[in-house]
Scaffold this motif. Structure first.
Motif, mmCIF file in Angstrom:
data_model
loop_
_atom_site.group_PDB
_atom_site.id
_atom_site.type_symbol
_atom_site.label_atom_id
_atom_site.label_comp_id
_atom_site.label_asym_id
_atom_site.label_seq_id
_atom_site.Cartn_x
_atom_site.Cartn_y
_atom_site.Cartn_z
ATOM 1 N N LEU A 336 -38.943 -38.874 -7.106
ATOM 2 C CA LEU A 336 -39.892 -38.210 -6.210
ATOM 3 C C LEU A 336 -39.318 -36.894 -5.704
ATOM 4 O O LEU A 336 -40.029 -35.879 -5.645
ATOM 5 C CB LEU A 336 -40.240 -39.132 -5.037
ATOM 6 N N VAL A 337 -38.044 -36.886 -5.341
ATOM 7 C CA VAL A 337 -37.407 -35.634 -4.917
ATOM 8 C C VAL A 337 -37.482 -34.604 -6.041
ATOM 9 O O VAL A 337 -37.826 -33.439 -5.807
ATOM 10 C CB VAL A 337 -35.944 -35.865 -4.487
ATOM 11 N N GLU A 338 -37.185 -35.019 -7.257
ATOM 12 C CA GLU A 338 -37.235 -34.096 -8.388
ATOM 13 C C GLU A 338 -38.637 -33.533 -8.588
ATOM 14 O O GLU A 338 -38.812 -32.332 -8.848
ATOM 15 C CB GLU A 338 -36.779 -34.815 -9.664
ATOM 16 N N VAL A 339 -39.651 -34.374 -8.477
ATOM 17 C CA VAL A 339 -41.036 -33.924 -8.629
ATOM 18 C C VAL A 339 -41.401 -32.929 -7.527
ATOM 19 O O VAL A 339 -42.023 -31.890 -7.781
ATOM 20 C CB VAL A 339 -42.000 -35.130 -8.609
ATOM 21 N N LEU A 340 -41.002 -33.228 -6.317
ATOM 22 C CA LEU A 340 -41.292 -32.335 -5.194
ATOM 23 C C LEU A 340 -40.615 -30.980 -5.377
ATOM 24 O O LEU A 340 -41.210 -29.931 -5.096
ATOM 25 C CB LEU A 340 -40.833 -32.977 -3.884
ATOM 26 N N VAL A 341 -39.384 -30.998 -5.864
ATOM 27 C CA VAL A 341 -38.657 -29.745 -6.095
ATOM 28 C C VAL A 341 -39.357 -28.920 -7.174
ATOM 29 O O VAL A 341 -39.499 -27.693 -7.054
ATOM 30 C CB VAL A 341 -37.194 -30.033 -6.490
ATOM 31 N N ALA A 342 -39.823 -29.576 -8.237
ATOM 32 C CA ALA A 342 -40.547 -28.867 -9.301
ATOM 33 C C ALA A 342 -41.859 -28.296 -8.771
ATOM 34 O O ALA A 342 -42.233 -27.155 -9.094
ATOM 35 C CB ALA A 342 -40.806 -29.809 -10.474
ATOM 36 N N GLU A 343 -42.569 -29.074 -7.951
ATOM 37 C CA GLU A 343 -43.825 -28.588 -7.368
ATOM 38 C C GLU A 343 -43.574 -27.407 -6.434
ATOM 39 O O GLU A 343 -44.356 -26.449 -6.400
ATOM 40 C CB GLU A 343 -44.522 -29.723 -6.607
ATOM 41 N N LEU A 344 -42.494 -27.487 -5.684
ATOM 42 C CA LEU A 344 -42.133 -26.393 -4.785
ATOM 43 C C LEU A 344 -41.862 -25.117 -5.580
ATOM 44 O O LEU A 344 -42.331 -24.028 -5.208
ATOM 45 C CB LEU A 344 -40.901 -26.787 -3.964
ATOM 46 N N ALA A 345 -41.115 -25.245 -6.673
ATOM 47 C CA ALA A 345 -40.809 -24.077 -7.506
ATOM 48 C C ALA A 345 -42.085 -23.470 -8.079
ATOM 49 O O ALA A 345 -42.252 -22.241 -8.094
ATOM 50 C CB ALA A 345 -39.853 -24.477 -8.623
ATOM 51 N N SER A 346 -43.007 -24.318 -8.534
ATOM 52 C CA SER A 346 -44.271 -23.824 -9.083
ATOM 53 C C SER A 346 -45.091 -23.108 -8.014
ATOM 54 O O SER A 346 -45.680 -22.049 -8.281
ATOM 55 C CB SER A 346 -45.084 -24.990 -9.663
#
Length: 357
Positions: A336-346
């Motif tokens: 979940l942290v990884e997904v959130l970080v990717a969404e933040l970058a996008s």
């Protein structure tokens, strides 16, 4: 992100400390290992229980983490109102075949004993809810190398946090699940608090210390929004309730996305203090009549909540949840942290592209 925080965790994601068994060591370790800041919740635990969880967490991760404490509450409850509420709950006790709890079971949550443990066995971060700790408490934690975070729900409260010497203020919007961290117990439960984006902007203009934004955040784009508003990081609670490592009851996890529980509201029904929960039978029937009496009501209803969990009855549980609960994702916490970080970058890329036009 503020250098005070980047030294602790690389990603601007804090896992909210959720008392009542949700924030177990496995959850905190997974978040910290993924580059966020995991938290243990010491609320409603004994000092030794807290210490044992810290030992367990240290065995699971070498990364920084935090421990959250509840401030002792003043004696403001009307005993007569608590007695009336106890009579109202008699039917619940009969239904669940249990006794009501003793409202006078204690009001300081073992605060001094927990502080003593944290001074003897320092952790990277200690956060505080329901008020501002004394300056000498913050200074003593600083002397052992511990950073201090304190929750505020208004700009005025944030200024009090800064005056006390805390390192970070957690700006908690009205959207947040669980207990509102107001510094005084306000009578209102009508949702008339300040929304997160407005609160972050107001706090940013009021204090110079870093801000962690909390309240209804479930996606990376929302993290980007609070960072753009002036926060250094985002604190997520409900998003981690559904995580595989979460200690939340299975019924609680399922209720987040169950259409049967369509909305949340602030209620005193379970604890006597305003807290945001999914609206179930208990909230509907008892919320309008619950007195402003914390922790008396918490102690009073504790056996009822335990019995409801044992019976598998979600209608009697305190289903703490923020306004974004329907966006919950059942994933391992690290993923979940990884997904959130990717969404933040996008989201940041999209924002930059839009600004370059």
């Amino acid at each position: 992100m503020s250098s005070v925080l980047t030294d602790l965790f690389p990603h601007p994601i804090v896992q909210a400390p959720m008392a009542g068994g949700v924030s177990v060591p496995q959850l905190a370790a997974a978040v910290s290992d993924a580059g966020g800041l995991g938290f243990l919740a010491a609320g409603y635990k004994t000092a030794d229980g807290m210490y044992q969880e810290i030992k367990q967490l240290r065995g699971l991760t070498s990364r920084p983490f935090g421990v959250n404490l509840f401030l002792p509450q003043p004696e403001t409850a009307d005993p007569a109102a608590v007695d009336v509420y106890a009579h109202q709950l008699a039917g619940e006790a009969s239904w669940y075949e249990t006794e009501l709890g003793d409202p006078e079971s204690g009001r300081d949550d073992g605060y001094d004993a927990k502080l003593a443990v944290l001074l003897d066995n320092p952790v990277p971060v200690v956060s505080f809810h329901f008020g501002v700790p004394a300056r000498e408490v913050i200074d003593s934690l600083h002397r052992v190398g511990t950073l201090t975070f304190v929750t505020a729900t208004t700009a005025e409260e944030a200024r009090a946090v800064e005056r006390a010497g805390a390192d970070v203020v957690i700006a908690q919007g009205v959207e947040a699940g669980g207990h509102q961290g107001t510094h005084r117990d306000l009578p209102e439960t009508d949702g008339g608090g300040i929304g997160l984006l407005s609160l972050v902007a107001q706090v940013r203009e009021s204090v110079g210390i870093p801000i962690v934004a909390a309240g209804g955040i479930m996606r990376g784009a929302q993290i980007a929004a609070v960072l753009a508003a002036g926060a250094s990081a985002a604190q997520l609670g409900t998003a981690f309730v559904a995580a595989h490592e979460s200690g939340a009851h299975a019924l609680h996890k399922q209720a987040l996305t169950n259409p049967l529980f369509a909305r949340t509201e602030l209620t005193r029904a379970f604890s006597g203090r305003p807290a945001r929960a999914l609206v179930n039978r208990f909230v509907r029937e008892h919320g309008p009549y619950a007195p402003a009496a914390y922790p008396e009501v918490h102690h009073l209803t504790a056996p009822l909540r335990k019995a409801a969990a044992k019976a598998g009855d979600a209608q009697g549980l305190a289903l703490w949840a923020g306004q974004g609960h329907r966006m919950a994702r059942e994933l391992p916490a690290g993923q979940l942290v990884e997904v959130l970080v990717a969404e933040l970058a996008s989201a940041r890329t999209a924002l930059s592209a839009g600004g370059a036009r």
